[in-house]
Design an enzyme around this catalytic site. Structure first.
Site, PDB file in Angstrom:
ATOM      1  CD  GLU A  87      -2.762  -2.511   0.972  1.00  0.00           C
ATOM      2  OE1 GLU A  87      -2.835  -3.719  -0.479  1.00  0.00           O
ATOM      3  OE2 GLU A  87      -2.958  -1.730   0.819  1.00  0.00           O
ATOM      4  CG  HIS A 134       3.641   7.239   3.290  1.00  0.00           C
ATOM      5  ND1 HIS A 134       4.390   8.756   2.484  1.00  0.00           N
ATOM      6  CD2 HIS A 134       2.280   7.368   2.484  1.00  0.00           C
ATOM      7  CE1 HIS A 134       3.106   8.865   1.807  1.00  0.00           C
ATOM      8  NE2 HIS A 134       2.610   8.098   1.970  1.00  0.00           N
ATOM      9  N   GLY A 152      -7.938  11.674  -0.921  1.00  0.00           N
ATOM     10  CA  GLY A 152      -6.336  12.143  -0.581  1.00  0.00           C
ATOM     11  C   GLY A 152      -5.681  12.622   0.559  1.00  0.00           C
ATOM     12  CB  ILE A 164      -7.136   3.664  -3.523  1.00  0.00           C
ATOM     13  CG1 ILE A 164      -6.729   2.475  -3.477  1.00  0.00           C
ATOM     14  CG2 ILE A 164      -9.294   3.843  -3.226  1.00  0.00           C
ATOM     15  CD1 ILE A 164      -6.300   3.442  -1.125  1.00  0.00           C
ATOM     16  CB  CYS A 193      -0.515  -0.371   1.298  1.00  0.00           C
ATOM     17  SG  CYS A 193      -2.061   1.615   1.515  1.00  0.00           S
ATOM     18  CB  THR A 210      -0.186   3.099   4.891  1.00  0.00           C
ATOM     19  OG1 THR A 210      -1.272   3.948   4.390  1.00  0.00           O
ATOM     20  CG2 THR A 210       0.746   3.516   5.700  1.00  0.00           C
TER      21      THR A 210
HETATM   22 ZN    ZN Z   1      -3.750  -0.067   2.439  1.00  0.00          ZN
END
Ligand code: ZN
Length: 377
Positions: free
Chosen positions: A71, A47, A278, A184, A42, A44
């Site tokens: 996930e 990051h 976002g 997404i 993902c 995330t």
């Molecule tokens: Zn995710």
């Protein structure tokens, strides 16, 4: 069961992560132990992999080492002494928002947001491992017909589904603009199409992503940098020309960049819905409040997570009954030990990938590759 397993661990507050052996997670009384079949990367995770200022603030170096990932799809192999809803053998995915049942939001049925909510793979060890442990309250039992590489993406597809359907699920016959071409947004286009949106625009930057958007059912492709000769004013005109002069019923910002948010309100018709998904780079976003919101009679809907479990229920049905084909978005499969290949692809410019799925088990990986080859045929 083995006591040691392989996992992708964030060890240091710097770029990267390590594939190494760690102890199996502890099985608490209300938790279940899951053998991971597939897990997916993902934004995330990217990051955290990069260890940007968000990761440093949100997780902090003092909480490392920590296993990445949230996930997931896998099989329950053991349950804690107080587990009643989930049983050994269940094929599950996990809602990543681990809610606190005493939060006022949970008490009124908004389980996905809350003051004391924790996030899997951010506030605790995640799922990029052979096994992971999770509280039974966030387990969702999958239909066994959904292959693991699809079951793992239900969490981001859930974001997409909630963003598209909003609180009223009223999209049939309506026009929608998606700003963004990441996974997404792409899942969202598929869901919008399946749920009856009549006219779908996508405004993006990545040719790779926009080509997938077409496969997912977008009717109009527009370029955010105007490379097709349409600057912002022309894009607004184009959208109005294709919506009987009104503008779009629903605009979804899936990017969070300042110009994207500002231009999103220009695409929106009076009385329309603006969905904010976002995350903006700064907390304060200058917008024309009077004309964009008040006089427009706009509704603004912020999306943080998925409705637990209303969104999961819908996503499972859409996948089980094959109403949405997510295959075009799942562009790369790797064994978990090769996770760096996935992160390298996600960090490269231009980005030539969309959703990347990882497999801790070689046999599961090979089966998924075979399915992928058959789908391409
Ligand atoms: Zn995710």
């Amino acid at each position: 069961m083995a006591e040691i397993m392989n996992a992708v661990v964030k060890e240091k507050p710097e770029l990267g992560a390590e594939f190494r052996q760690v102890k199996l997670p502890e099985l608490k009384p209300e938790w279940v132990m899951v053998k991971v079949k597939a897990c997916s990367i993902c934004g995330t995770d990217v990051h955290i992999y990069k260890w940007d200022p968000w990761s440093d603030n949100r997780i902090g170096a003092k909480n490392l080492p920590q296993t990445l990932g949230h996930e997931v799809a896998g099989e329950v192999v053991e349950v804690g002494s107080h587990v009643s809803r989930i049983k050994v053998g269940d094929y599950i995915s996990a809602e990543t928002h681990i809610y606190d049942p005493s939060d006022i939001t949970a008490l009124v049925g908004q389980f996905h947001i809350g003051e004391n909510m924790k996030i899997l793979g951010v506030d605790c060890d995640g799922s990029f491992a052979e096994y992971f442990a999770v509280h039974q309250s966030v387990c969702w039992v999958n239909d066994t017909s959904i292959p693991p590489e699809f079951a793992t993406i239900q969490e981001p597809m859930g974001n997409a589904t909630y963003a598209v359907l909003g609180e009223d699920n009223d999209i049939a016959g309506k026009s929608m603009v998606f700003i963004g071409d990441g996974p997404i947004a792409l899942f969202g286009i598929g869901v919008a199409r399946a749920c009856g949106a009549a006219n779908i625009f996508v405004v993006g930057l990545s040719e790779y992503g926009l080509q997938i958007a077409k496969k997912m059912g977008a009717d109009h492709i527009l370029y955010a940098d105007g490379r097709d000769g349409k600057d912002l004013q022309k894009r607004v005109e184009y959208i109005k020309d294709n919506t009987y002069g009104a503008g779009a019923d629903i605009v979804l910002d899936m990017v969070g960049a300042l110009p994207a948010i500002q231009e999103g309100f220009k695409y929106l018709r009076k009385g329309g819905r603006f969905t904010a998904f976002g995350i903006a780079p700064k907390d304060e976003v200058p917008i024309d409040y009077n004309n964009s919101i008040v006089f427009k009679g706009a509704q603004i809907h912020g999306i943080n997570g998925r409705k637990i479990f209303d969104t999961w229920y819908r996503v499972r049905n859409l996948l089980t009954m094959k109403r949405v084909d997510v295959a075009p978005v799942i562009t790369h499969l790797f064994e978990l030990k090769d996770f760096k290949k996935g992160f390298d692809l996600l960090l490269a410019e231009p980005r030539l990938c969309s959703k990347i799925v990882l497999f801790p088990d070689t046999e599961e990986f090979q089966k998924a590759v075979k399915r992928l080859e058959e789908r391409i045929k």
